[in-house]
Enzyme design. Structure first.
Site, short mmCIF file in Angstrom:
data_model
loop_
_atom_site.label_atom_id
_atom_site.label_comp_id
_atom_site.label_asym_id
_atom_site.label_seq_id
_atom_site.Cartn_x
_atom_site.Cartn_y
_atom_site.Cartn_z
N HIS A 157 0.84 -1.19 0.00
CA HIS A 157 0.00 0.00 0.00
C HIS A 157 0.88 1.24 0.00
O HIS A 157 2.03 1.20 0.45
CB HIS A 157 -0.94 0.00 1.21
CG HIS A 157 -2.17 -0.81 0.99
ND1 HIS A 157 -3.09 -0.52 0.01
CD2 HIS A 157 -2.64 -1.92 1.61
CE1 HIS A 157 -4.07 -1.40 0.05
NE2 HIS A 157 -3.82 -2.27 1.01
N LYS A 603 -12.62 5.59 7.79
CA LYS A 603 -12.75 6.84 7.03
C LYS A 603 -14.22 7.20 6.86
O LYS A 603 -14.59 8.37 6.84
CB LYS A 603 -12.08 6.69 5.66
CG LYS A 603 -12.08 7.99 4.84
CD LYS A 603 -11.15 7.89 3.66
CE LYS A 603 -11.71 7.01 2.58
NZ LYS A 603 -12.84 7.65 1.84
#
Length: 959
Positions: A157, A603
């Site tokens: 990532h 998020k």
């Protein structure tokens, strides 16, 4: 006598400082870095760095406002070249401090073991002892491990900011530092110091950043380095330790063979197979990943077999051997008269030749040591393991048991764990892509002209109908879109790779953004189109006359957002109830995996709500799976930051709801966390052991809760439901409902600069927009870490608790009611592992948060009204959260229960502060130039990126 007594009393009063060796190591590495800096950059730069360091320490430790003003003045006066040198110096200090701390953790653990103390929490010995005390038998433990699966899955990532060259140099520094713990002569100590100085000089002269975009191939190679460093040797060794601990805790009569434990810890990978949002991943990258993985494990096998052949110089003139071993020797291409009486060597030369032949068959092109002669390749890794077993059995039968442990046992264990594929490669793609591909296939086959416009019920009916048909939608005579061609070719390639590298090489297909049952059925149909699912046929033996067919790759939903988590159980209940699906799951051993996304749920809903919705989803999934008679395996998509599910893995697993582990767990290891956990072999082994110990405890410890305790737990959960909703509203109101928040975020964090870094093959955002919804969760959390707010790890908690405490309370006047509510929270903290772990992780995040530094980043927002409004809300929430956390835990200071970590963080701040201040100054320069339509100097951009690297290293778990 009096003097002796006084001396004894003095020793008792002043125990040795356990952290003294750590401080000594940090001082040594800091001094050597200073020497290198002076030598490489000159006295002037050295003096600047040293002045900044001393001023920052004064500012941090003495809270001297004049020191803060002096620091600002010093930083603004730096030239461009000096700026980069200062950034590099403080960044490398963070890297070296990490090495020293890792070495100290190893040192303390060895001291604990040497002292013969009780087994440490988190060790397998401690877990087995707890199970024994709870009445769990050795037979139960052994049977449990036969069917268990614990799988760390490495993913790439865009937060891994370290270059492999840097990691290699740092590993050598770690080795040299560890060497100093043993007695050294004066000359050896001098030599060691000079070698350390040389390695630090290498670091200084090595480019810290990548100036070209990282490719998937680079990510594959980076990940493979951790296998060579840690997994290939430490994982087999861990199995041996576990066997020994089981034999000690639960002794049995008779010999315990070295193959008693099944390979229940296996490695997984997404690197090369994760296509979600990454256009650079395709069939070619999957093939490359498996070829390189296979080459890596064959390199290991070949080296070990060659070394074993050199070691096993056993002669039949001295001892006898088994007939099977003699047969292996006779089949060897080695016909040298010099080894006529050395059957083990001849047998291993034959094994080596077969391995070399197999390696070439599977894509290896550079076998360093040529085999003696040609030999047939292995058809499967089990054949290789079987031949090693023949060698072991012969040694054991003829007084050679002592020769097994040094190398053969580890090699054979590795063959069982890693096969010829090294790690299982997962495939992952978004449900949106599957829908588009099938819409095209249905339309071109003239079955359905607008599949994507159908209702969910219509989609399910159509998909089930197609799954029941033996013919394909695809035709080789039709031209399809590039996306459809690519997706189908990837699935076909997966089938070929499974044939080449074994069934364990690819066995999971993750569906991102799973929102409906049809999302799962679509992948089943795509597998049928490409041969990974053979359609049902007639079977007279089954109740309904149908054979379930064969599904090669398990279809796994990934539930990510808060709404997705809330409907996860209902989706799986409906999916598993479909007759053809139920038959396929039965063929999977009545086992089905479900993946839960920590990053996007955070998020989407904030820290408290994300954690709570994950917890609830797990409980609901357990209930649904129990009713269906299917074993649930959860795959935890955890990131490095606490906001993305990070934090200690041991506590996280123990805090899982009852029945959710059950011997089956997979979890992601991402970004720089991979380096943090596995770049040091000893620490890597410890982290692997933590996973095993936690899984044993979470799965096998009896649930002794009585009805009263269960009632209390229900009350806790009901209260948490209400708190979560309050926290959700608070978080959503700030992030998604406050006008201008997106502008604030993009201005007050280095998100734009992070997106420019060459730190991953995947873009920072799923779409070319500035919407928070489209931004990937990883750079979202990473950005908040850089500006020292770490907002995803705590925001909303304080408001939720405060509003609940004040509910039904006339402006807080009823102090008794508030006190009673607070007492309830304290009981939850003491008695509920989920809540205790939640608060522990938040405590760690808050300890790394610094509002003074964060205010400097807020100053990057040019709209003063927007800046003041939003930053004030964040500061107020931080104060609420910190105050309430202290009220619940009873600890006024952060990390009071982990003084070593508290000291570590405190000591680092003085070296992190200059990096943050410099980063803000450089971002100002960069943005002012670009706003004027000019191109920023490369040195300025490089300085920003260097500061990002240093801050990430200093905070450690920010990705």
């Amino acid at each position: 006598m009096a003097k002796q007594l006084n001396s004894a009393v003095q020793v008792k009063k002043s125990p040795p400082n356990k952290d003294a060796p750590l401080k000594e190591d940090i001082r040594l590495l800091g001094r050597l870095l200073g020497d290198v800096l002076r030598e490489q950059e000159g006295d002037a730069v050295f003096e600047v760095v040293e002045t900044i360091r001393q001023t920052a320490v004064r500012f941090r430790r003495e809270s001297d406002p004049q020191a803060g003003a002096d620091l600002d003045k010093l930083l603004k006066k730096l030239t461009r070249d000096q700026t980069n040198s200062v950034v590099r110096a403080f960044s490398y200090f963070s890297h070296l401090a990490n090495i020293a701390e890792d070495q100290h953790h190893n040192r303390r653990r060895r001291a604990h073991l040497l002292a013969g103390s009780a087994a440490q929490a988190g060790s397998v010995a401690h877990a087995l002892s707890k199970l024994d005390d709870a009445g769990v038998s050795g037979a139960t433990v052994r049977n449990f491990l036969k069917d268990a699966l614990i799988s760390p899955v490495l993913t790439a990532h865009p937060t891994e900011v370290q270059r492999k060259s840097i990691l290699d140099a740092e590993r050598e520094i770690a080795r040299l530092l560890a060497e100093r713990d043993r007695p050294l002569t004066a000359k050896e100590l001098r030599d060691n110091t000079e070698l350390l100085r040389g390695r630090i000089a290498t670091l200084w002269q090595t480019r810290m950043l990548r100036y070209t975009k990282l490719t998937v191939a680079d990510e594959i190679e980076n990940a493979l380095s951790y296998y060579r460093i840690t997994f290939l040797r430490e994982l087999p060794a861990l199995y041996d330790d576990i066997e020994g601990e089981i034999a000690t805790q639960f002794p049995t009569r008779g010999r315990q063979g070295s193959t008693e434990l099944a390979p229940f810890v296996q490695m997984g990978s997404w690197i090369g197979g994760d296509r979600d949002g990454n256009p650079n991943v395709n069939a070619g990258t999957m093939q490359r990943a498996l070829t390189r993985q296979s080459t890596t494990i064959f390199d290991f096998y070949l080296e070990e077999v060659h070394a074993l052949g050199a070691e096993l110089s056993v002669s039949t003139l001295m001892v006898s051997v088994n007939q099977e071993l003699l047969a292996l020797a006779e089949n060897s291409p080695d016909t040298s008269d010099h080894r006529a009486d050395e059957p083990y060597r001849r047998a291993l030369i034959g094994i080596y030749a077969r391995l070399a032949s197999t390696a070439r068959e599977l894509g290896a092109t550079n076998i360093l040591r040529q085999e003696v002669g040609a030999a047939a390749h292995y058809m499967a890794p089990q054949e290789f393991t079987r031949e090693l077993q023949i060698v072991e059995d012969s040694l054991r039968a003829h007084h050679g048991s002592a020769l097994i442990k040094p190398r053969l046992a580890t090699l054979k264990r590795a063959s069982e764990i890693f096969g010829f594929h090294l790690a299982s490669l997962d495939m992952r793609q978004s449900s949106d892509v599957h829908e588009r591909v099938l819409t095209e296939l249905f339309a071109q086959a003239q079955v359905e002209g607008a599949y994507d416009k159908l209702s969910e019920e219509q989609k399910i009916d159509l998909l089930l109908a197609e799954l029941a048909k033996p013919r394909l939608l695809y035709s080789p005579y039709i031209d399809y879109s590039d996306e459809t061609v690519s997706e189908l070719s990837i699935l076909r390639a997966a089938g070929e790779m499974r044939k080449r590298y074994g069934a364990r090489s690819i066995r999971n297909y993750i569906i991102s953004h799973t929102e409906t049952v049809s999302d799962l059925l679509e992948v089943l149909l795509l597998q049928q189109e490409t041969g990974l699912l053979r359609p049902e046929g007639k079977d007279k033996a089954s109740k309904d006359g149908k054979d379930s067919g064969t599904l090669e790759v398990m279809v796994i939903p990934l539930f990510e957002t808060i709404p997705d988590l809330r409907r996860a159980a209902a989706i799986m209940e409906q999916f598993m109830a479909l007759p053809p699906v139920a038959r396929l799951i039965a063929k999977q051993g009545k086992l089905q995996e479900v993946m839960l996304g920590y990053s996007d749920s955070n998020k989407d809903g904030g820290f408290l709500t994300s954690n709570w919705e994950l917890y609830k989803a797990e409980i609901q999934l357990v209930r649904v799976f129990d009713q269906a008679g299917v074993k649930l395996r959860l795959f935890h998509g955890r990131g490095g930051t606490v906001g993305r599910g990070g934090g200690p893995s041991y506590q996280a697993i123990l805090a899982q709801p009852p029945g959710t582990v059950n011997g089956q767990i997979r979890l992601t290891e991402q970004g720089e966390i991979i380096a943090s956990k596995f770049s040091n072999p000893e620490i890597g082994r410890r982290n692997l052991e933590l996973l095993v110990a936690a899984t044993l405890e979470a799965s096998l410890m009896p649930n002794t809760a009585d009805s009263k305790q269960m009632k209390k737990l229900g009350e806790f959960e009901e209260l948490m439901d209400g708190l979560s909703e309050r926290a959700y509203q608070s978080y959503r109101n700030l992030v998604y409902e406050t006008p201008g928040f997106t502008d604030y975020f993009f201005a007050a964090t280095p998100i734009a600069e992070i997106a420019e870094l060459n730190i991953g093959s995947r873009p920072a955002s799923r779409k070319s927009t500035r919407r928070i919804e489209d931004l990937r969760a990883i750079p979202w959390g990473f950005s908040w870490g850089q500006c020292r707010l770490l907002l995803p790890g705590w925001y909303g908690f304080g408001s939720a608790i405060e509003s609940w405490l004040d509910e039904d309370n006339d402006s807080g006047k009823d102090a008794k009611l508030k006190s009673q509510k607070l007492a309830t929270l304290r009981v939850m903290y003491k008695e509920w592992p989920f809540f205790a772990t939640l608060l522990s992780n938040m405590d760690m995040v808050l300890s790394k948060t610094d509002l003074a530094v964060a205010s400097r980043y807020a100053g990057l927002v040019t709209d003063r009204k927007l800046r003041n409004s939003i930053f004030k809300r964040i500061v107020d929430e931080h104060e609420r959260t910190s105050s309430i956390l202290s009220a619940i835990t009873g600890a006024k200071d952060r990390l009071s229960g982990n003084p070593l970590l508290a000291r570590s963080i405190k000591n680092r701040f003085a070296y992190l502060d200059p990096l943050n201040h410099l980063q803000v100054e450089l971002i100002k320069r960069h943005r002012s130039v670009t706003a004027a339509g000019r191109t920023t100097e490369e040195r300025v951009k490089r300085g920003i990126h260097l500061s990002i690297n240093g801050i990430a290293a200093g905070l450690r778990n920010t990705g």
